[in-house]
Design a protein around this motif. Structure first.
Motif, PDB file in Angstrom:
ATOM      1  N   ALA A 221     -31.446  72.749   4.456  1.00 57.82           N
ATOM      2  CA  ALA A 221     -32.805  72.199   4.431  1.00 57.82           C
ATOM      3  C   ALA A 221     -33.593  72.788   3.261  1.00 57.82           C
ATOM      4  O   ALA A 221     -34.332  72.079   2.563  1.00 57.82           O
ATOM      5  N   ALA A 222     -33.421  74.097   3.017  1.00 59.08           N
ATOM      6  CA  ALA A 222     -34.143  74.752   1.920  1.00 59.08           C
ATOM      7  C   ALA A 222     -33.750  74.160   0.573  1.00 59.08           C
ATOM      8  O   ALA A 222     -34.603  73.932  -0.298  1.00 59.08           O
ATOM      9  N   GLU A 223     -32.462  73.899   0.385  1.00 59.87           N
ATOM     10  CA  GLU A 223     -32.002  73.338  -0.887  1.00 59.87           C
ATOM     11  C   GLU A 223     -32.569  71.940  -1.116  1.00 59.87           C
ATOM     12  O   GLU A 223     -32.872  71.564  -2.257  1.00 59.87           O
ATOM     13  N   TYR A 224     -32.735  71.189  -0.044  1.00 64.07           N
ATOM     14  CA  TYR A 224     -33.323  69.846  -0.191  1.00 64.07           C
ATOM     15  C   TYR A 224     -34.746  69.950  -0.735  1.00 64.07           C
ATOM     16  O   TYR A 224     -35.108  69.270  -1.712  1.00 64.07           O
ATOM     17  N   PHE A 225     -35.559  70.802  -0.124  1.00 59.21           N
ATOM     18  CA  PHE A 225     -36.960  70.890  -0.541  1.00 59.21           C
ATOM     19  C   PHE A 225     -37.112  71.599  -1.894  1.00 59.21           C
ATOM     20  O   PHE A 225     -37.996  71.259  -2.678  1.00 59.21           O
ATOM     21  N   ALA A 226     -36.242  72.585  -2.186  1.00 57.11           N
ATOM     22  CA  ALA A 226     -36.358  73.319  -3.450  1.00 57.11           C
ATOM     23  C   ALA A 226     -35.810  72.530  -4.632  1.00 57.11           C
ATOM     24  O   ALA A 226     -36.414  72.523  -5.712  1.00 57.11           O
ATOM     25  N   VAL A 227     -34.681  71.856  -4.433  1.00 55.78           N
ATOM     26  CA  VAL A 227     -34.026  71.155  -5.539  1.00 55.78           C
ATOM     27  C   VAL A 227     -34.541  69.717  -5.675  1.00 55.78           C
ATOM     28  O   VAL A 227     -34.907  69.282  -6.772  1.00 55.78           O
ATOM     29  N   ASP A 228     -34.581  69.002  -4.557  1.00 53.80           N
ATOM     30  CA  ASP A 228     -34.988  67.597  -4.607  1.00 53.80           C
ATOM     31  C   ASP A 228     -36.503  67.428  -4.739  1.00 53.80           C
ATOM     32  O   ASP A 228     -36.974  66.491  -5.392  1.00 53.80           O
ATOM     33  N   LYS A 229     -37.252  68.339  -4.103  1.00 52.45           N
ATOM     34  CA  LYS A 229     -38.714  68.205  -4.067  1.00 52.45           C
ATOM     35  C   LYS A 229     -39.434  69.219  -4.958  1.00 52.45           C
ATOM     36  O   LYS A 229     -40.673  69.203  -5.021  1.00 52.45           O
ATOM     37  N   ASN A 230     -38.681  70.113  -5.602  1.00 52.73           N
ATOM     38  CA  ASN A 230     -39.255  71.136  -6.494  1.00 52.73           C
ATOM     39  C   ASN A 230     -40.318  71.978  -5.800  1.00 52.73           C
ATOM     40  O   ASN A 230     -41.369  72.291  -6.376  1.00 52.73           O
ATOM     41  N   GLU A 231     -40.053  72.364  -4.571  1.00 49.82           N
ATOM     42  CA  GLU A 231     -41.018  73.149  -3.801  1.00 49.82           C
ATOM     43  C   GLU A 231     -40.581  74.606  -3.703  1.00 49.82           C
ATOM     44  O   GLU A 231     -39.397  74.937  -3.820  1.00 49.82           O
ATOM     45  N   LYS A 232     -41.573  75.488  -3.492  1.00 52.14           N
ATOM     46  CA  LYS A 232     -41.292  76.902  -3.243  1.00 52.14           C
ATOM     47  C   LYS A 232     -40.992  77.059  -1.751  1.00 52.14           C
ATOM     48  O   LYS A 232     -41.850  76.778  -0.913  1.00 52.14           O
ATOM     49  N   VAL A 233     -39.777  77.501  -1.437  1.00 52.12           N
ATOM     50  CA  VAL A 233     -39.335  77.592  -0.048  1.00 52.12           C
ATOM     51  C   VAL A 233     -39.035  79.042   0.300  1.00 52.12           C
ATOM     52  O   VAL A 233     -38.335  79.743  -0.444  1.00 52.12           O
ATOM     53  N   LEU A 234     -39.567  79.496   1.421  1.00 52.55           N
ATOM     54  CA  LEU A 234     -39.271  80.833   1.935  1.00 52.55           C
ATOM     55  C   LEU A 234     -38.436  80.679   3.199  1.00 52.55           C
ATOM     56  O   LEU A 234     -38.859  80.040   4.159  1.00 52.55           O
ATOM     57  N   VAL A 235     -37.222  81.251   3.182  1.00 48.87           N
ATOM     58  CA  VAL A 235     -36.321  81.176   4.332  1.00 48.87           C
ATOM     59  C   VAL A 235     -36.391  82.502   5.080  1.00 48.87           C
ATOM     60  O   VAL A 235     -36.151  83.572   4.502  1.00 48.87           O
ATOM     61  N   LEU A 236     -36.718  82.449   6.361  1.00 53.73           N
ATOM     62  CA  LEU A 236     -36.793  83.631   7.215  1.00 53.73           C
ATOM     63  C   LEU A 236     -35.625  83.595   8.195  1.00 53.73           C
ATOM     64  O   LEU A 236     -35.498  82.633   8.961  1.00 53.73           O
ATOM     65  N   LEU A 237     -34.777  84.606   8.168  1.00 51.50           N
ATOM     66  CA  LEU A 237     -33.611  84.667   9.053  1.00 51.50           C
ATOM     67  C   LEU A 237     -33.730  85.886   9.963  1.00 51.50           C
ATOM     68  O   LEU A 237     -33.942  87.003   9.489  1.00 51.50           O
ATOM     69  N   THR A 238     -33.600  85.670  11.251  1.00 53.72           N
ATOM     70  CA  THR A 238     -33.698  86.757  12.228  1.00 53.72           C
ATOM     71  C   THR A 238     -32.841  86.430  13.446  1.00 53.72           C
ATOM     72  O   THR A 238     -32.949  85.348  13.990  1.00 53.72           O
ATOM     73  N   ASP A 239     -31.874  87.209  13.776  1.00 53.36           N
ATOM     74  CA  ASP A 239     -31.552  88.528  13.288  1.00 53.36           C
ATOM     75  C   ASP A 239     -30.144  88.485  12.717  1.00 53.36           C
ATOM     76  O   ASP A 239     -29.237  87.973  13.375  1.00 53.36           O
ATOM     77  N   MET A 240     -29.950  89.003  11.504  1.00 52.93           N
ATOM     78  CA  MET A 240     -28.640  88.942  10.870  1.00 52.93           C
ATOM     79  C   MET A 240     -27.610  89.828  11.567  1.00 52.93           C
ATOM     80  O   MET A 240     -26.402  89.623  11.416  1.00 52.93           O
ATOM     81  N   SER A 241     -28.070  90.804  12.344  1.00 55.63           N
ATOM     82  CA  SER A 241     -27.125  91.594  13.142  1.00 55.63           C
ATOM     83  C   SER A 241     -26.506  90.737  14.242  1.00 55.63           C
ATOM     84  O   SER A 241     -25.334  90.905  14.587  1.00 55.63           O
ATOM     85  N   SER A 242     -27.285  89.807  14.790  1.00 57.29           N
ATOM     86  CA  SER A 242     -26.744  88.875  15.781  1.00 57.29           C
ATOM     87  C   SER A 242     -25.733  87.933  15.140  1.00 57.29           C
ATOM     88  O   SER A 242     -24.718  87.582  15.741  1.00 57.29           O
ATOM     89  N   TYR A 243     -26.005  87.527  13.917  1.00 55.82           N
ATOM     90  CA  TYR A 243     -25.060  86.699  13.167  1.00 55.82           C
ATOM     91  C   TYR A 243     -23.744  87.458  12.968  1.00 55.82           C
ATOM     92  O   TYR A 243     -22.656  86.916  13.194  1.00 55.82           O
TER      93      TYR A 243
END
Length: 437
Positions: A221-243
């Motif tokens: 989803a982030a790549e769509y908005f950043a590349v296709d729409k030229n938007e500044k996207v902030l991705v928040l991931l929680t919790d990478m220890s669970s991943y």
């Protein structure tokens, strides 16, 4: 439902706790399938022997179970209709709304070629002084939050999501309790910020291995908005220890030999393929990744934070300051390796000097505290540094303080002038004459 003439396999050759094997042809890696109605994914192909990871586990699956391959890998339909919505790990709505329409794109693709990236150069303000003042976040950066499990890291994520000056916020939640999920949903709804926030959620009630899909869904989803729409996207991931725990579960169930701390040997690569999606694009769009990694017993040497530190561009530490009773972003253990690209350039000229002076005086306070604890007499300067440190933590470093960068700098000047003389702060004379309160 099976398509017309779709081939059904019914002879499973091997079953483990998480996988099953079947002889099949014309099947690709990561391809989705159903095994007795349960969703599965191809994880290994040896000749015509195909191994499938079953997300819900293999309990109760017979050797004559029906296996049907879907002919595609996990994907997400991307469009502006994603905004304001909550989805599960498969990209299916969980907020009661309609299924979004859009272009279907496979998840988990390669990161952007370095020659298509630009050097990060744009400030991303979060309103949290421990980040903006001392560890400034830059567009296209990847940086983790290291926190103990009992610290309010999800509240920090929600705060950043509401305050961050970006076009889109994409939240990927892994191993969340229902309370955490409802917390995010209520905070975003009540703040009226849903129109720029997209959330992918895996809760503790969902199979743990589904967490492995969440980062890739969020980043597609982030790549769509950043590349296709030229938007500044902030991705928040929680919790990478669970991943990482989910990676370990799958690895163990597939009888792979574990590496350090029972993690799979591929842990570094698994984490890097996520974090390396962060990029500043020449067209103006960007993907910035801020991810929580909880520490088991505060152990920074555990495989997950250890590998994360090699991949990312700094780290942010949450710590409870017992002197003021608030959680702060620790000035000593936190670091943003890209902050110099924007401090004093995209922020006010005095930013680097103010930051350095305040942290140095905060360090002097730590030394004074050690002297006090060991029974030594304190000088007048020691006492003033201790007083400054308390005010600095309470009025600037605490995660519940909301200021813009100019207000943070002005507040720091105010605290410096309250506790010290101009000669004691070791700053350029022209800055002292211009900003001293």
């Amino acid at each position: 439902m099976a398509k017309a003439f779709q081939k059904i396999y019914t002879k499973i050759t091997q079953i483990t706790k998480a996988t099953c094997s079947v002889k099949a042809t014309n099947v690709g890696y990561d391809e989705l399938a159903t095994v007795e109605g349960r969703l599965a994914q191809v994880v290994k192909i040896m000749g015509d022997e195909v191994t499938l990871q079953i997300f819900e586990g293999t309990e109760g699956i017979p050797t004559n179970a029906e296996v049907m391959f879907m002919g595609k890998s996990p994907s997400l339909k991307v469009s502006d209709q994603l905004a304001g919505r909550f989805f599960n790990a498969f990209g299916e709505p969980i907020d009661g709304g309609p299924v979004p329409e859009g272009e279907e794109r496979p998840i988990g693709g390669p990161s952007v070629n370095p020659v298509r990236r630009e050097q990060p150069s744009e400030l991303i303000a979060t309103g949290i002084a421990g980040i903006d003042l001392n560890n400034t976040l830059v567009s296209g950066q990847k940086i983790p939050f290291f926190a103990d499990p009992d610290q309010p890291f999800n509240q920090v994520m929600a705060t950043v999501a509401l305050r961050a000056q970006t076009d889109k916020i994409i939240l990927g939640g892994m191993g969340m309790t229902n309370d955490d999920y409802l917390y995010f949903k209520n905070v975003f709804s009540n703040a009226g910020a849903l129109d720029r926030i997209i959330s992918f959620m895996n809760t503790t009630e969902d199979p743990a291995v589904e967490r492995l899909l969440v980062p890739d869904m969020a980043l597609t989803a982030a790549e769509y908005f950043a590349v296709d729409k030229n938007e500044k996207v902030l991705v928040l991931l929680t919790d990478m220890s669970s991943y990482a725990d989910a990676l370990s579960i799958v690895s163990n169930r597939m009888d792979q030999i574990p590496s350090k701390d029972s993690m799979p040997g591929s842990l570094y690569s698994d984490l890097a393929k996520i974090y390396e999606k962060a990029a500043q694009f020449p067209s103006g769009g960007s993907i910035t990744i801020l991810a929580v990694t909880t520490l088991s017993g505060g152990d920074i040497t555990h495989a997950v934070p250890d590998n994360t530190g090699y991949i990312t561009e700094g780290q942010l530490f949450l710590r409870l300051d017992s002197d003021v009773g608030k959680v702060i972003v620790d000035p000593f253990r936190s670091l943003s390796r890209l902050k110099q690209l924007v401090q004093g350039k995209k922020t006010r000229e005095d930013h680097p000097q103010v930051m350095n002076a305040a942290v140095r005086l905060y360090a002097d306070a730590a030394n004074a505290k050690t002297k006090l604890e060991n029974g030594f007499d304190l000088t007048d300067y020691d006492k003033r540094t201790l007083s400054f440190a308390k005010d600095y933590s309470r009025e600037l470093m605490a995660i519940d303080v909301n200021l813009d960068t100019v207000e943070m700098l002005d507040k720091t000047w105010e605290l410096l002038s309250d506790h010290f003389k101009p000669a004691e702060v070791n700053m350029k004379q022209e800055l002292v004459e211009k900003y001293w309160k």
